[in-house]
Design an enzyme around this catalytic site. Structure first.
Site, mmCIF file in Angstrom:
data_model
loop_
_atom_site.group_PDB
_atom_site.id
_atom_site.type_symbol
_atom_site.label_atom_id
_atom_site.label_comp_id
_atom_site.label_asym_id
_atom_site.label_seq_id
_atom_site.Cartn_x
_atom_site.Cartn_y
_atom_site.Cartn_z
ATOM 1 N N PHE A 161 0.528 -0.914 -0.636
ATOM 2 C CA PHE A 161 -0.255 0.092 -0.137
ATOM 3 C C PHE A 161 0.585 0.862 0.410
ATOM 4 C CE2 PHE A 161 -2.128 4.082 1.461
ATOM 5 C CZ PHE A 161 -3.974 3.029 0.607
ATOM 6 N N ASP A 246 9.539 3.504 1.694
ATOM 7 C CA ASP A 246 8.290 3.810 2.191
ATOM 8 C C ASP A 246 7.921 3.972 3.006
ATOM 9 O OD1 ASP A 246 5.644 4.531 2.331
ATOM 10 O OD2 ASP A 246 4.518 4.244 0.544
ATOM 11 N N LYS A 275 2.527 11.132 7.923
ATOM 12 C CA LYS A 275 1.761 10.716 9.348
ATOM 13 C C LYS A 275 2.112 11.061 10.135
ATOM 14 C CE LYS A 275 -0.377 6.501 6.789
ATOM 15 N NZ LYS A 275 -1.916 6.295 6.490
HETATM 16 C C1 LIG Z 1 3.360 2.667 3.504
HETATM 17 C C2 LIG Z 1 2.016 3.966 3.044
HETATM 18 N N1 LIG Z 1 2.681 5.022 1.578
HETATM 19 C C3 LIG Z 1 1.498 5.859 1.692
HETATM 20 C C4 LIG Z 1 0.446 5.945 1.838
HETATM 21 C C5 LIG Z 1 -0.531 7.211 1.864
HETATM 22 O O1 LIG Z 1 -0.581 7.846 2.269
HETATM 23 P P1 LIG Z 1 -1.429 9.096 2.817
HETATM 24 O O2 LIG Z 1 -2.590 8.504 2.580
HETATM 25 O O3 LIG Z 1 -1.498 10.619 3.100
HETATM 26 O O4 LIG Z 1 -1.287 9.787 0.838
HETATM 27 C C6 LIG Z 1 0.115 5.223 3.275
HETATM 28 C C7 LIG Z 1 -1.081 5.670 3.812
HETATM 29 O O5 LIG Z 1 -2.096 4.643 4.653
HETATM 30 C C8 LIG Z 1 1.047 4.223 3.727
HETATM 31 O O6 LIG Z 1 0.721 3.301 4.727
#
Ligand SMILES: Cc1ncc(COP(=O)(O)O)c(C=O)c1O
Length: 497
Positions: A161, A246, A275
């Site tokens: 994700f 990520d 986050k």
């Molecule tokens: C690992 C990871 N990358 C990217 C994202 C995307 O972030 P956003 O919801 O702030 O666009 C998330 C969101 O939960 C995530 O957990």
């Protein structure tokens, strides 16, 4: 409301807090009418329509003033807890100082200072690009990787994700999120997580600009195997691809190190964070990168604007980031996450040896997955099978309901059709909070081992709901309904991100 009203406010009488108090109870009907009607229906169906009215630290409070322990923490946003007083104070100070933010034809001082503070914590990287969300960080990383390598492809993991904007969605490992939104970015290829031979096969064509990976997958809570990230980095070097890690969810102390990759001593070409950096107040994300990548993107003056976004690096977001880093250090939150994570994982592992429904416990720091599995005893197997037939992973969803109603624990299944419950509390939780978590799960899991127990009744009610044609859909023929049954069932599930 206590704040002084401006003449404009006095003229139109706007009082946002009074408005909240007067109408917050309408939130689900407002959502149904004006926003995402499916979400409102999911929350009502699974009984998560509590209507919280206050948040403080790791806790939420309902209208009756009852306290809940929040193990979702806004999908990881509230690393330092909700409404942390020092972050709030620093944001108020910045608001009242009338700083000259977002001049645009300027480079903002607070952004430079936050970049400096972040790079101190990842000294092998030299540059930072600020954006407003995790997805935007992924978009920027794709562009940086493509420009720097001259290649188009991106390799990503099954069940990954990385966000829901179109580029990030092209790297999403779950069909439920992708279906109906194509065509997505060309050249993206998925490989199984923790599978080095598959990764080598994907990289060996030398078409991939980068391999992007979460050190702990948010939607499965599967942790990178001991040799995976170091070897993946080696493979990236061998085939000329970049490694993008990520850490939008795992970064800033969550796993017991500042970055999760620090557990493996890996130094990626790019690290994405978001986050927790927001302090739970102001959306913000950052791409930390090697200087050589920036040199390729910004190779002449006319390209100074090829990456960017109007609100990126705004003073409030930057102040939230600086204040959050300060709180993490001052309160020893990374160490707290490591210590309490060890305690919780040990407690759940002990529980797993007593309860056949607990199949696996995994995680690092305060990102923990508790996986439920098919029971062995015949009576439990029959009930489990009934729920599975209605909707894969439905029993996992059923478990979260008594946790909320009886134990006041807010928690969700880790991902779509998942058997894992994810614990992602604020990093500020205490030993008492851990005792609350352990007691609550013990009681709910023990009850689930009684075949005629109330949890199975909850599950069967959910199954009944899942099998009914969706109230969200316009009337359809019975044949069409049979064909669309799978899709409408999946619309009823809320999954953590
Ligand atoms: C690992 C990871 N990358 C990217 C994202 C995307 O972030 P956003 O919801 O702030 O666009 C998330 C969101 O939960 C995530 O957990």
């Amino acid at each position: 409301m206590t704040a002084t009203l401006s003449p404009a406010d006095q003229a139109d009488g706007l009082d946002v807090l009074a408005l909240f108090q007067a109408r917050e109870a309408e939130r689900y009907s407002l959502a149904s009418r004006h926003m995402n009607q499916a979400m409102a229906q999911v929350l009502r169906t699974i009984g998560f329509d509590v209507g919280f009215v206050r948040g403080e630290g790791p806790y939420l409070y309902d209208r009756a003033g009852r306290r809940y322990l929040d193990l979702l923490s806004g999908w990881g946003v509230f690393g330092v807890g909700r409404n942390h007083p020092s972050v709030a104070r620093r944001l108020s100070e910045v608001l009242s100082a009338q700083l000259p933010g977002m001049v645009q034809m300027d480079t903002p001082a607070l952004a430079g200072l936050l970049a400096e503070a972040l790079l101190r914590r990842a000294p092998y990287l030299q540059k930072v690009h600020f954006v407003n969300s995790g997805s935007e960080a992924v978009e920027a990383a794709i562009k940086l990787a493509r420009r720097a390598t001259g290649r188009a492809g991106i390799v990503y993991c099954e069940h990954a994700f990385h966000g829901l904007t179109s580029g990030a969605l092209s790297l999403n490992g779950e069909a439920i999120f992708r279906d109906g939104f194509g065509p997505l970015l060309p050249g993206c290829e998925s490989v199984p997580f923790n599978d080095l031979p598959a990764l080598e096969r994907a990289l060996s064509s030398r078409q991939a600009a980068a391999f992007i990976v979460e050190p702990i997958q948010g939607h499965t809570v599967r942790v990178a195997a001991d040799d995976y990230l170091p070897a993946a980095h080696g493979l990236c070097r061998k085939y000329g691809s970049l490694l993008i890690v990520d850490e939008v969810q795992t970064g800033l102390g969550r796993t017991g190190k500042f970055l999760a990759v620090d557990h493996w001593g890996v130094e990626p070409d790019m690290v994405l964070i978001s986050k927790t950096l927001s302090g739970g107040f102001v959306p913000v994300a950052a791409v930390l990168a090697r200087k050589s990548l920036f040199d390729k993107v910004y190779d002449r003056m006319e390209r100074a604007v090829v990456l960017g976004s109007t609100f990126a690096g705004n003073d409030l977001a930057m102040a939230a980031g600086l204040a959050t880093l300060d709180v993490i250090d001052a309160e020893g939150l990374t160490e707290n996450a490591a210590r309490l994570g060890r305690r919780l994982i040990a407690a759940f592992q002990a529980m797993a040896s007593r309860y056949e429904l607990l199949a696996d416990v995994r995680g690092k720091g305060l990102m923990i997955g508790i996986e439920l599995g098919k029971p062995r005893s015949p009576a439990l197997r029959a009930s489990w099978g009934l729920l599975e037939a209605a909707n894969k992973g439905l029993f996992t969803q059923a478990i979260t309901i008594p946790l909320l109603k009886d134990e006041r624990i807010v928690v969700q299944v880790a991902g779509h059709a998942s058997y894992a419950i994810k614990l992602l509390p604020a990093l500020t939780i205490s030993n008492d909070d851990c005792a609350w978590i352990e007691r609550s799960f013990e009681s709910v899991i023990a009850a689930a081992h009684r075949p005629a127990g109330p949890i199975w009744a909850v599950g069967k009610a959910l199954a009944g709901n899942a099998l009914r044609p969706s109230a969200l859909q316009p009337p359809v023929s019975s044949k069409a309904r049979r064909n669309s049954g799978r899709a409408s069932r999946s619309g009823r599930r809320a999954t953590a991100q």
